[in-house]
Design an enzyme around this catalytic site. Sequence first.
Site, PDB file in Angstrom:
ATOM      1  CD1 TRP A  59      -1.014   2.288   2.372  1.00 14.42           C
ATOM      2  CD2 TRP A  59      -2.815   1.734   1.176  1.00 14.42           C
ATOM      3  NE1 TRP A  59      -1.913   3.323   2.456  1.00 14.42           N
ATOM      4  CE2 TRP A  59      -3.023   3.010   1.740  1.00 14.42           C
ATOM      5  CE3 TRP A  59      -3.830   1.174   0.372  1.00 14.42           C
ATOM      6  CZ2 TRP A  59      -4.193   3.737   1.538  1.00 14.42           C
ATOM      7  CZ3 TRP A  59      -4.994   1.906   0.170  1.00 14.42           C
ATOM      8  CH2 TRP A  59      -5.182   3.166   0.745  1.00 14.42           C
ATOM      9  CG  MET A  60       1.855   5.370  -2.374  1.00 10.40           C
ATOM     10  SD  MET A  60       2.277   5.642  -4.098  1.00 10.40           S
ATOM     11  CE  MET A  60       4.014   5.298  -4.090  1.00 10.40           C
ATOM     12  CG  ASP A  62      -0.309  11.346   2.855  1.00 10.98           C
ATOM     13  OD1 ASP A  62      -1.324  10.829   2.373  1.00 10.98           O
ATOM     14  OD2 ASP A  62      -0.302  11.950   3.937  1.00 10.98           O
ATOM     15  CD  GLN A  78       2.981   8.128   5.686  1.00 12.96           C
ATOM     16  OE1 GLN A  78       2.225   7.764   6.547  1.00 12.96           O
ATOM     17  NE2 GLN A  78       4.266   8.347   5.920  1.00 12.96           N
ATOM     18  CD1 TRP A  86      -2.628   3.898   5.756  1.00  7.45           C
ATOM     19  CD2 TRP A  86      -3.189   2.835   7.641  1.00  7.45           C
ATOM     20  NE1 TRP A  86      -2.037   4.544   6.809  1.00  7.45           N
ATOM     21  CE2 TRP A  86      -2.351   3.917   7.966  1.00  7.45           C
ATOM     22  CE3 TRP A  86      -3.652   2.017   8.665  1.00  7.45           C
ATOM     23  CZ2 TRP A  86      -1.988   4.213   9.279  1.00  7.45           C
ATOM     24  CZ3 TRP A  86      -3.288   2.292   9.973  1.00  7.45           C
ATOM     25  CH2 TRP A  86      -2.466   3.392  10.274  1.00  7.45           C
ATOM     26  CB  SER A 118       2.854  12.558   6.091  1.00 10.03           C
ATOM     27  OG  SER A 118       2.257  11.651   5.201  1.00 10.03           O
ATOM     28  CG  ASP A 180       0.569  15.293   7.843  1.00  6.94           C
ATOM     29  OD1 ASP A 180       0.951  14.177   8.245  1.00  6.94           O
ATOM     30  OD2 ASP A 180      -0.612  15.539   7.521  1.00  6.94           O
ATOM     31  CD1 TRP A 317      -7.460  10.011   2.824  1.00  6.01           C
ATOM     32  CD2 TRP A 317      -7.014   7.854   3.242  1.00  6.01           C
ATOM     33  NE1 TRP A 317      -6.168   9.919   3.307  1.00  6.01           N
ATOM     34  CE2 TRP A 317      -5.874   8.608   3.571  1.00  6.01           C
ATOM     35  CE3 TRP A 317      -6.979   6.461   3.409  1.00  6.01           C
ATOM     36  CZ2 TRP A 317      -4.700   8.034   4.059  1.00  6.01           C
ATOM     37  CZ3 TRP A 317      -5.818   5.884   3.890  1.00  6.01           C
ATOM     38  CH2 TRP A 317      -4.689   6.670   4.218  1.00  6.01           C
TER      39      TRP A 317
END
Length: 489
Positions: A59-60, A62, A78, A86, A118, A180, A317
């Site tokens: 999974w990827m 941000d 991510q 996720w 992030s 972030d 999302w």
Amino acid sequence: MALIRISLIFVCLTSTYATSVLRNYENAKIELEEYIESKKQEINQRYRPLYHVAPPVGWMNDPNGFSFHNGEFHLFYQFYPYDSVWGPMHWGHVSSPDLVNWKQLPTALLPEQEQCFSGSAISQEDGLTLMYTGRTAVDYEPYFNETQYLAFSDDGINFYKYEGNPVLPRAPNGSPDFRDPKVWKYGDNYYVVIGSQTSDKRGRVLLYKSSDMKSWDFLSLLGESDGDMGYMWECPDFFELDGKFVLLMSPQGLQPQGDRYKNTHQTGYIIGDFSYDTNEFIHEVDFQEIDFGHDFYAATTTEANGKRYLIAWFSMWDVPHPEDSDGWAGMLTIVRELRLVGTRIIMKPVEEIITLRAEILTDSDIEPNQILEFGKAVELMIDSDINEETELLLEGREGGDPVWVRWDPEIRKVVIDRGYDDIRQVEWSPNESLKYRIFLDTTSLELFCGEGEVVLSSRVYALGGWKLTNVSNQTVRIKAYSLNRGTPE
Ligand SMILES: *[C@@H]1O[C@H](CO)[C@@H](O)[C@H](O)[C@H]1NC(C)=O
Ligand SMILES: *[C@@H]1O[C@H](CO)[C@@H](O)[C@H](O)[C@H]1NC(C)=O
Ligand SMILES: *[C@@H]1O[C@H](CO)[C@@H](O)[C@H](O)[C@H]1NC(C)=O
Ligand SMILES: *[C@@H]1O[C@H](CO)[C@@H](O)[C@H](O)[C@H]1NC(C)=O
């Protein structure tokens, strides 16, 4: 004496402990790379992009740490390697000399007590430094804590975490949503913006300053939701662009308003003026979306060669990611170059993308009912009369989902219609003729209108390469290039 001996033993014990933790971490990194290499063989290739960065497996979400260091661009993301959903966050890593040809590098950060959420990167004389959010579990509501961590690298490939983490343990109001960090240097000081929340759940962006990145002083709020602008502002970025300052961010919780804010979460920007003397950001133009497609989030930028480059997560999302059944999920957009023109940011595909062009497939008017067939990676340049309707159908040569790209001269809106869900549409004022530049990859469409005044990015799950049909009543001039591979298999 005894005391000294005891403390000596203690020092020895703790350093042995530290060494073994380090050795375990290094072993975990090696095992992870072996796992990725073997798991990659099982990936179904049908939806794999050819020139968009995607995770090798898993999974990827941000993009993180977008930076220019020692003549190369670094880009992290991510990453959860062990499933195509996720999970505990790692930082994946790729690099590129030109923002279009990408090389896979070993996973840069693995979670330990903290998940590696992030953050950003800063190029220093002695290496590349990462600043990210460490997310830990706590046994009180809301059961997580977010603090800011550092990690260092001498070679830009192997990263080790700072032993003094966290460097920023707490938001001024104690909000658990504190994430972030985007760090940059101005003069002799470092600055960082961090996304957070008021105690009554309105999104806000915090600005801090430091002389060493280890101890930080809170300076000011760059912006705060009035209640209508969302409950959380994620992934803030703050930079100067063509004489103004731009606060780019991804607010969560905006209510749809007509054509706007139809995705699960949005990404956009506020334009204003900022002074490093007062640390005050005076808003001049309210929040505007930066991309109008279905799948675009968590955009982040870097600056190099005097240009400001942007990349974003090319997913969303809480929407289906059909590639997840193939062993991977999520990818990033192509890199765009930003300019500020009047009250809007215009986004153009990074100039170097033309180096991916392989051959011209078509350069002609398309005849009635003529169908053009292409491979999976195509760039289209389209030209037609703005006063008439233009409609193009793009679909898979072997099926899958189609998409219609429409221009309606009555309402002067450009429309992306995937058929099965809500359209995305936006007003556009083309100059003299309708000019599109479209980038198609295996499962994606990026539509740049005119000079990049309006951009729409949407995932489209076509199968087996693309075919195009002119379904409008006017002549459409089309130039098409096949594109070479830019990302690793
Ligand atoms: C998070 O943990 C830090 C210690 O690392 C602590 O100072 C801070 O108060 C905690 N924040 C929350 C919201 O629990
Ligand atoms: C496509 O373009 C031509 C003009 O070249 C037009 O006459 C035709 O009706 C258009 N539509 C279709 C479905 O081919
Ligand atoms: C409009 O056309 C002029 C002249 O052809 C060009 O310089 C300008 O960039 C165009 N603007 C937009 C928004 O397309
Ligand atoms: C094309 O022309 C036909 C016949 O005039 C009309 O029925 C149709 O709606 C037009 N299609 C578009 C896309 O304008």
